[in-house]
Structures are given as C-alpha cells and as structure tokens.
Write a protein that holds these residues in place. Structure first.
Motif, PDB file in Angstrom:
ATOM      1  N   ASN A  89      14.215   1.575  -0.199  1.00 23.40           N
ATOM      2  CA  ASN A  89      14.228   1.149   1.192  1.00 23.40           C
ATOM      3  C   ASN A  89      13.206   0.034   1.384  1.00 23.40           C
ATOM      4  OD1 ASN A  89      13.592   1.151   4.094  1.00 23.40           O
ATOM      5  ND2 ASN A  89      15.071   2.831   4.106  1.00 23.40           N
ATOM      6  N   ILE A  90      13.699  -1.121   1.806  1.00 18.62           N
ATOM      7  CA  ILE A  90      12.784  -2.239   2.061  1.00 18.62           C
ATOM      8  C   ILE A  90      13.078  -2.785   3.443  1.00 18.62           C
ATOM      9  CG2 ILE A  90      12.068  -4.552   1.322  1.00 18.62           C
ATOM     10  CD1 ILE A  90      13.028  -3.808  -1.461  1.00 18.62           C
ATOM     11  N   ASP A  91      12.048  -2.898   4.250  1.00 18.75           N
ATOM     12  CA  ASP A  91      12.225  -3.408   5.612  1.00 18.75           C
ATOM     13  C   ASP A  91      13.316  -2.642   6.348  1.00 18.75           C
ATOM     14  OD1 ASP A  91      10.300  -5.291   5.896  1.00 18.75           O
ATOM     15  OD2 ASP A  91      11.571  -7.033   5.471  1.00 18.75           O
ATOM     16  N   GLY A  92      13.435  -1.346   6.096  1.00 19.27           N
ATOM     17  CA  GLY A  92      14.441  -0.519   6.767  1.00 19.27           C
ATOM     18  C   GLY A  92      15.849  -0.648   6.201  1.00 19.27           C
ATOM     19  N   GLU A  93      16.002  -1.400   5.110  1.00 16.25           N
ATOM     20  CA  GLU A  93      17.328  -1.560   4.489  1.00 16.25           C
ATOM     21  C   GLU A  93      17.348  -0.869   3.140  1.00 16.25           C
ATOM     22  OE1 GLU A  93      18.781  -6.074   5.723  1.00 16.25           O
ATOM     23  OE2 GLU A  93      17.802  -5.720   3.832  1.00 16.25           O
ATOM     24  N   GLN A  94      18.501  -0.254   2.797  1.00 21.14           N
ATOM     25  CA  GLN A  94      18.663   0.291   1.459  1.00 21.14           C
ATOM     26  C   GLN A  94      19.123  -0.841   0.553  1.00 21.14           C
ATOM     27  OE1 GLN A  94      17.174   3.208   1.186  1.00 21.14           O
ATOM     28  NE2 GLN A  94      18.884   4.401   0.460  1.00 21.14           N
ATOM     29  N   VAL A  95      18.354  -1.163  -0.437  1.00 22.38           N
ATOM     30  CA  VAL A  95      18.785  -2.223  -1.353  1.00 22.38           C
ATOM     31  C   VAL A  95      18.772  -1.691  -2.779  1.00 22.38           C
ATOM     32  CG1 VAL A  95      17.853  -4.048   0.129  1.00 22.38           C
ATOM     33  CG2 VAL A  95      16.496  -3.229  -1.772  1.00 22.38           C
ATOM     34  N   SER A  96      19.531  -2.369  -3.609  1.00 19.94           N
ATOM     35  CA  SER A  96      19.590  -1.964  -5.001  1.00 19.94           C
ATOM     36  C   SER A  96      18.494  -2.698  -5.783  1.00 19.94           C
ATOM     37  CB  SER A  96      20.988  -2.305  -5.524  1.00 19.94           C
ATOM     38  OG  SER A  96      20.934  -2.673  -6.855  1.00 19.94           O
ATOM     39  N   LEU A  97      17.706  -1.933  -6.489  1.00 21.84           N
ATOM     40  CA  LEU A  97      16.590  -2.519  -7.254  1.00 21.84           C
ATOM     41  C   LEU A  97      16.861  -2.373  -8.746  1.00 21.84           C
ATOM     42  CD1 LEU A  97      13.580  -3.491  -7.668  1.00 21.84           C
ATOM     43  CD2 LEU A  97      12.953  -1.082  -7.562  1.00 21.84           C
TER      44      LEU A  97
END
Ligand SMILES: Nc1nc2c(ncn2[C@@H]2O[C@H](COP(=O)(O)OP(=O)(O)OP(=O)(O)O)[C@@H](O)[C@H]2O)c(=O)[nH]1
Length: 253
Positions: free
Chosen positions: A78-86
């Motif tokens: 979770n980055i800046d309230g968004e789920q992103v793929s890392l």
C-alpha cells in the motif's frame, strides 16, 4: 545472497542446505493497473542486500545465506493509499577492481539496472570500501539511464555494529546529497523500522514517478522522437515545384 535453511539439526545422516523460495508471489489482480513498482538493490559483497530485502518483506532477519544469484521478490503493498504491485530484484555483489575506482559487475546486473525504476544502493557502515563502491556504481547506472530523474536511495546497513563503524553518518548523507537521493542508516539485523522507512521511501518515489508519467516507461529511453521534416528542404522543394509549374505554363502559352 540467497536465502538458505540449514537442516543439519533435523537430518543427522548428512549435512545439506536447502534453498527456499522464501516469499510467495501475490496475485496482482486487485492492484492499480499499470502500477508496477520495480526496484533493484545494488551494492558490494556482504553489505546485507538480501538481509534488507527479506527483512522488509517478511519482518524477519535470517542470518544464514548462500551467495546470491539474483532472486526477484514480488509483493503487493500500500503506497499513498493505493495497492500497487512491488517487485524487488536482489543482485549479486559488485566490486571495485584492485586499487581503482573501476567497477566489476555481471551482465545480469546490467539487465536488472535497465529493468528497474528505482535504485537502492547499499553499503555497510563497517566497510569503507563498500561505501566507495557506491559512486562508481551510480555512474554505471547513469550510463544505462543517461537522461531524466532516477529515484535512488543510499542505505548504510549494519548500524548495530557501531564499534566497527568505518563510514560516518555525514559521509553517507553527503554522498546521497551529491547523487540526488535520500540517505538512510539501517540495521537489517536489529531494527525493522529503519529498513521499512528506507524501502517505503523508495517505493513512494518510484510510485510517484510512475504516476506522473501515466505508467509509461520514463527517461525517454524507449521513446524515439519521430524526426520532424527539415524546413529548409521543404522550402527548396516547394520552390522547385512552383518554378517547374511556372515554366510549363509559359511554354504552353
Ligand atoms: N550485524 C549485522 N549483520 C548483518 C546485517 N545485515 C546482514 N548481515 C550479515 O551480513 C552477511 C551478508 O548479508 P547478505 O544479506 O547476504 O549480504 P549481501 O549483500 O546480499 O551479500 P552478497 O550476496 O555477497 O552480495 C550475513 O552474514 C548477514 O547475516 C546487519 O544489519 N547487521
């Protein structure tokens, strides 16, 4: 380094080391489309690249490793309230050639550098040579990505070994400032928060950079600008056409 589990205690007949695939890949279906944060972790031998990655992704410190062949770890964060793929790419170590600032590194590292969007440069605060590797390493990355901003951070690892410190905190901060990135000191062994802060900062930087370019590959590496027509040439050809038309209308009179 690669994660390794020693089964000596459980298998008395022989001593064997089993490699684990330590961190399961997560489905990326519910992540923000096109938001794939790709990070590569670079540095000299035994600075703790694998330990830092594993600590960040699992919160655990595992002391036994085998020489790294370059594992890729995938996670959903979770980055800046968004789920992103890392995706985090571990790499084999780089080194300086004897008494020089010339970098030796394997081809697979070049591929990882080319692939990544963010760069974690790791040195050990107990090893000044590993610190001196960072600048040539950065210049090497710059050869592969010559234009535009590249998100980077510098991490001085092993702060739990304070008595063996060879790199002062302000040396690390100065270099980070020179290279245009943030500086962190961390201990993969003893302090999860220090590791998490560094990686979160990196992810945030990359995520914002990707966001500001709408998920397209930045840095202009893959974007070949179409050649605009040469105006002088166009004018010359236009004049030629006009004069040949004028000639043909004169002869027809
Ligand atoms: N005291 C201490 N030891 C650490 C720390 N991080 C890693 N180590 C140890 O340092 C050694 C090297 O750690 P790795 O994570 O394998 O280092 P690496 O940079 O991946 O090593 P290469 O595969 O040679 O590139 C291991 O014995 C770790 O247990 C730390 O924060 N503190």
């Amino acid at each position: 380094m690669r994660l390794l589990v020693n089964h000596q205690n459980t298998m008395s007949s022989y001593s064997s080391n089993f490699l684990l695939v330590p961190i399961p890949e997560y489905p990326v279906l519910d992540c923000v489309p096109n938001k794939n944060v790709k990070i590569v972790v670079l540095g000299a031998s035994s600075v703790g690249k694998t330990a830092l990655i594993v600590r960040f992704l699992t919160k655990r410190f595992i002391g036994d490793y085998e020489a790294n062949t370059g594992a890729l770890y995938s996670r959903k964060i979770n980055i800046d309230g968004e789920q992103v793929s890392l995706q985090v790419q571990d790499t084999p170590c780089v080194s300086l050639q004897e008494d020089t600032e010339v970098l030796s590194c394997q081809e697979q590292i070049n591929r990882a550098i080319y692939w990544a969007d963010g760069y974690v440069f790791v040195y050990s605060i107990t090893d000044h040579r590993s610190y001196r590797t960072i600048k040539p390493l950065y210049q090497h990355v710059r050869k592969i990505h010559p234009s535009g901003n590249i998100p980077i951070i510098l991490v001085g690892n092993k702060t739990d070994l304070l008595r063996a410190r060879q790199v002062a905190t302000n040396e690390g901060a100065r270099l980070a400032n020179e290279l245009g990135g943030a500086h962190f000191e961390a201990s993969a062994r003893e302090n999860y928060d220090s590791v998490s802060d560094a990686f979160h900062h990196m992810c945030l930087e990359v995520s914002r950079a990707i966001g500001s370019s709408n998920g397209e590959k930045r840095r202009g590496l893959h974007l070949v600008r179409p050649k605009s027509p040469n105006m002088q040439d166009l004018k010359r050809r236009f004049k030629q056409v006009l004069s040949s038309k004028a000639k043909s209308s004169n002869t027809s009179l």
